[in-house]
Structure formats: C-alpha cells, structure tokens
Design an enzyme around this catalytic site. Structure first.
Site, PDB file in Angstrom:
ATOM      1  N   SER A   1      26.624  -2.028 -40.575  1.00 46.94           N
ATOM      2  CA  SER A   1      27.757  -1.394 -39.884  1.00 46.94           C
ATOM      3  C   SER A   1      27.397  -1.215 -38.419  1.00 46.94           C
ATOM      4  CB  SER A   1      28.017  -0.013 -40.506  1.00 46.94           C
ATOM      5  OG  SER A   1      28.899   0.748 -39.717  1.00 46.94           O
TER       6      SER A   1
ATOM      7  N   TYR B   1      25.888   8.255 -44.759  1.00 46.96           N
ATOM      8  CA  TYR B   1      26.361   6.883 -44.515  1.00 46.96           C
ATOM      9  C   TYR B   1      25.619   6.247 -43.339  1.00 46.96           C
ATOM     10  CZ  TYR B   1      29.455   2.939 -43.605  1.00 46.96           C
ATOM     11  OH  TYR B   1      29.950   1.669 -43.401  1.00 46.96           O
TER      12      TYR B   1
HETATM   13  N1  LIG Z   1      35.936  -0.472 -43.422  1.00 44.81           N
HETATM   14  C1  LIG Z   1      35.177  -0.328 -42.347  1.00 44.81           C
HETATM   15  O1  LIG Z   1      35.624   0.134 -41.293  1.00 44.81           O
HETATM   16  C2  LIG Z   1      33.736  -0.760 -42.386  1.00 44.81           C
HETATM   17  C3  LIG Z   1      33.010  -0.743 -41.189  1.00 44.81           C
HETATM   18  C4  LIG Z   1      31.673  -1.116 -41.200  1.00 44.81           C
HETATM   19  C5  LIG Z   1      31.077  -1.526 -42.384  1.00 44.81           C
HETATM   20  N2  LIG Z   1      31.817  -1.521 -43.530  1.00 44.81           N
HETATM   21  C6  LIG Z   1      31.129  -1.933 -44.757  1.00 44.81           C
HETATM   22  O2  LIG Z   1      31.850  -2.941 -45.412  1.00 44.81           O
HETATM   23  C7  LIG Z   1      31.622  -2.856 -46.819  1.00 44.81           C
HETATM   24  C8  LIG Z   1      32.952  -2.859 -47.560  1.00 44.81           C
HETATM   25  O3  LIG Z   1      33.752  -1.801 -47.091  1.00 44.81           O
HETATM   26  P1  LIG Z   1      35.319  -1.734 -47.360  1.00 44.81           P
HETATM   27  O4  LIG Z   1      35.929  -1.203 -46.127  1.00 44.81           O
HETATM   28  O5  LIG Z   1      35.812  -2.996 -47.916  1.00 44.81           O
HETATM   29  O6  LIG Z   1      35.368  -0.570 -48.475  1.00 44.81           O
HETATM   30  P2  LIG Z   1      36.179  -0.475 -49.863  1.00 44.81           P
HETATM   31  O7  LIG Z   1      36.014   0.930 -50.318  1.00 44.81           O
HETATM   32  O8  LIG Z   1      37.539  -1.012 -49.689  1.00 44.81           O
HETATM   33  O9  LIG Z   1      35.360  -1.454 -50.825  1.00 44.81           O
HETATM   34  C9  LIG Z   1      34.101  -1.108 -51.329  1.00 44.81           C
HETATM   35  C10 LIG Z   1      33.982  -1.650 -52.742  1.00 44.81           C
HETATM   36  O10 LIG Z   1      32.672  -1.322 -53.234  1.00 44.81           O
HETATM   37  C11 LIG Z   1      32.812  -0.945 -54.603  1.00 44.81           C
HETATM   38  N3  LIG Z   1      31.687  -0.114 -55.034  1.00 44.81           N
HETATM   39  C12 LIG Z   1      31.399   1.164 -54.682  1.00 44.81           C
HETATM   40  N4  LIG Z   1      30.332   1.597 -55.353  1.00 44.81           N
HETATM   41  C13 LIG Z   1      29.910   0.577 -56.145  1.00 44.81           C
HETATM   42  C14 LIG Z   1      28.844   0.423 -57.066  1.00 44.81           C
HETATM   43  N5  LIG Z   1      27.990   1.413 -57.315  1.00 44.81           N
HETATM   44  N6  LIG Z   1      28.720  -0.761 -57.706  1.00 44.81           N
HETATM   45  C15 LIG Z   1      29.587  -1.779 -57.474  1.00 44.81           C
HETATM   46  N7  LIG Z   1      30.625  -1.680 -56.615  1.00 44.81           N
HETATM   47  C16 LIG Z   1      30.775  -0.508 -55.964  1.00 44.81           C
HETATM   48  C17 LIG Z   1      34.125  -0.183 -54.644  1.00 44.81           C
HETATM   49  O11 LIG Z   1      34.628  -0.093 -55.977  1.00 44.81           O
HETATM   50  C18 LIG Z   1      35.001  -1.017 -53.710  1.00 44.81           C
HETATM   51  O12 LIG Z   1      35.703  -2.017 -54.409  1.00 44.81           O
HETATM   52  C19 LIG Z   1      30.776  -1.615 -47.031  1.00 44.81           C
HETATM   53  O13 LIG Z   1      29.410  -1.994 -47.105  1.00 44.81           O
HETATM   54  C20 LIG Z   1      31.004  -0.813 -45.764  1.00 44.81           C
HETATM   55  O14 LIG Z   1      29.921   0.038 -45.458  1.00 44.81           O
HETATM   56  C21 LIG Z   1      33.121  -1.144 -43.574  1.00 44.81           C
END
Ligand SMILES: NC(=O)c1ccc[n+]([C@@H]2O[C@H](COP(=O)([O-])OP(=O)(O)OC[C@H]3O[C@@H](n4cnc5c(N)ncnc54)[C@H](O)[C@@H]3O)[C@@H](O)[C@H]2O)c1
Length: 252
Positions: A140, A153
């Site tokens: 991130s 986080y």
């Molecule tokens: N959305 C943002 O702004 C953003 C920014 C920087 C980084 N990220 C990173 O991108 C990645 C995805 O984020 P997103 O925005 O799509 O979030 P999201 O919540 O839409 O998707 C995350 C997914 O991970 C799954 N998950 C959670 N715990 C789990 C576990 N123990 N085992 C298996 N699956 C599990 C959830 O069920 C969900 O489907 C993450 O690593 C997040 O840190 C997101």
C-alpha cells in the site's frame, strides 16, 4: 495473451482489487485459482468462465496454515503447476494503538502479513519445481506513509514491503521474482470504516484532491494492470521492487 500457459492463484479475489486481478489475469490467458474466505469468490470464477476464461474457486482463509497447504495442493492437482501467486487478501480495521483491541491487531497481522509467509512457504517449493515463478504482494501507499487511526494496517503494510524485498533475495537464484504493489486510494469498500472516523466516505471524497493529487480514486482495474505486468515475463528483470500506483499520494 501475456500469461498464456501460466497458472495463477489470486487471494482475496471475491471482490474489489482481487476480483479485478483474477479477471485481468484470465483475460491474458492464465488459468486462475480464485481464492477467498467468502463463498462469493465462486461468482468471480463463474464470471471468468462465462466469458471464455479458465478459473476455479477454492475457499481458503489465508491466515491458516492447513488451509493454505490445501490451496497449493489443490492448485497442483488441478493444473499441474504454479507460476504466479498474487497475495492480495487483507483487512483494514481502523484504530490507534490505544483504541484497537489486541485481538484485532493479532488478526490483522495474521491475515495481512503471516498469510504471505504461509503462501510462500507452500508455494515456493512448487515454483522451484516448475523452474521459477512470480509472486506479487499487495502492499500500500501506507508502506511508505502513515495515516491517522490506522495503526495495525499501516504496520502490516510496512512489513509487507520488507518481506517482499527479503523473499526476493532468498529466491532470486531460483528464478522466482517477488515484487509488491503500493496503491493509493482505490475505489472499493475497503476504506469505508476508516472514512467513517472522518465524517464518512462522501465527506472524505470532497477533499480527494488534498489526499490524492490525481483528484479521483483509482479503479481496481488500474491496479490489476500493474499486477499483470509484474506477474508476466515483461517484468523479468524486476525483483524486490515496489511499484507505486498511488495517484501521487507519496509524491507529497
Ligand atoms: N482499496 C484501497 O484503497 C487499497 C489501497 C491500498 C492497498 N489496498 C490493498 O489491496 C488489497 C485488496 O483490497 P480491496 O480494496 O480490494 O479490499 P476488499 O475488502 O474489497 O477485498 C479484500 C478481500 O480479501 C478477502 N479476505 C479478507 N480476509 C481474508 C482471509 N483471511 N482469507 C482469505 N480472504 C480474505 C475478503 O473476503 C475480500 O474479498 C488489500 O491487500 C489492500 O490492503 C487497497
């Protein structure tokens, strides 16, 4: 077809960025194991198959060693090898170190960081057998810059950056590349709980230009394009790198 002949696992692929990555990989010819805690990961796999791609859903909590071992074994049984591992699953539960419950801290570290230790532990021996591979870890912008009220986080994403570099060193000689992606604010529901602490998503969006210089949130597919590049042989000289599609957040 930049991933033709490749077999890929994408974790956390039931929705959001993981769903976009699984679909992008499949568009480019990969056979994809869609994995998530949520059964709705089945919908991602079905959508891929309905549009002519190849995917299968495997339910897995990536923080549990036995389940991760089963995920890798399933992949090898189903497709015979593993070329690409995209560690995308994570949780984002806000709070300062004073507010956050100890269990939430532990669970965040298990899901966001320990999961990458576990998937690496069981996937890398299979990649070595296949002659190499590419691991793409989702870090991130918070791997570089902190934010208020996001203690567990931010700490987890800092750890992912260094674990990526460390794993890259250990397995470079095995033709296994390990890189991470460091997105800014992507348009999913992931940040909603944090945004609530600052007046809600709509209110925070009003000041998006102050937060993210491009003046908008990032689309999941824009992150999926970066994952595709790192997964593919086009990134053959890159390992231990952090690619930062953050809309300018860390330029400030
Ligand atoms: N959305 C943002 O702004 C953003 C920014 C920087 C980084 N990220 C990173 O991108 C990645 C995805 O984020 P997103 O925005 O799509 O979030 P999201 O919540 O839409 O998707 C995350 C997914 O991970 C799954 N998950 C959670 N715990 C789990 C576990 N123990 N085992 C298996 N699956 C599990 C959830 O069920 C969900 O489907 C993450 O690593 C997040 O840190 C997101």
């Amino acid at each position: 077809m930049r991933l033709a002949t490749k077999v890929a696992i994408v974790t956390g692929a039931a929705r959001g960025i993981g769903e976009a990555i699984a679909k992008r990989f499949a568009e480019e010819g990969a056979r994809v194991v869609v994995t998530d805690l949520r059964e709705t990961g089945e919908d991602t796999a079905k959508a891929i198959c309905d549009t002519g791609g190849e995917a299968v859903f495997f339910k897995c909590d990536v923080s549990q060693a036995e389940e991760v071992r089963n995920l890798i074994a399933f992949t090898i049984e189903k497709y015979g090898k593993l070329d690409v591992l995209c560690n995308n699953a994570a949780v984002n539960i806000p709070g300062s170190v004073v507010d956050l419950e100890e269990e939430v801290w532990d669970r965040t570290m298990e899901i966001n960081v320990k999961s990458m230790f576990l998937t690496g532990k069981y996937a890398i021996p299979e990649m070595i057998k296949a002659g190499g591979g590419s691991i793409v870890n989702m870090a991130s912008a918070n791997s570089f810059v902190a934010e208020p009220l996001l203690s567990a986080y931010v700490a987890s994403k800092g750890a992912i950056l260094m674990l990526t570099k460390q794993m890259a060193l250990d397995f470079a000689q095995n033709n296994i590349r390990v890189n991470c992606i460091c997105p800014g604010w992507v348009d999913t529901t992931f940040n909603d709980a944090h945004a609530e602490l600052f007046g809600g998503r709509e209110k925070v969006l009003e000041s998006i230009r102050d937060i993210q210089p491009i003046g908008r949130t990032i689309l999941p597919r824009e992150i999926a394009n970066v994952a595709l590049f790192l997964a593919s042989d086009e990134a053959s000289a890159m390992t231990g790198s952090a690619v930062v599609p953050d809309g300018g957040v860390t330029a400030k």
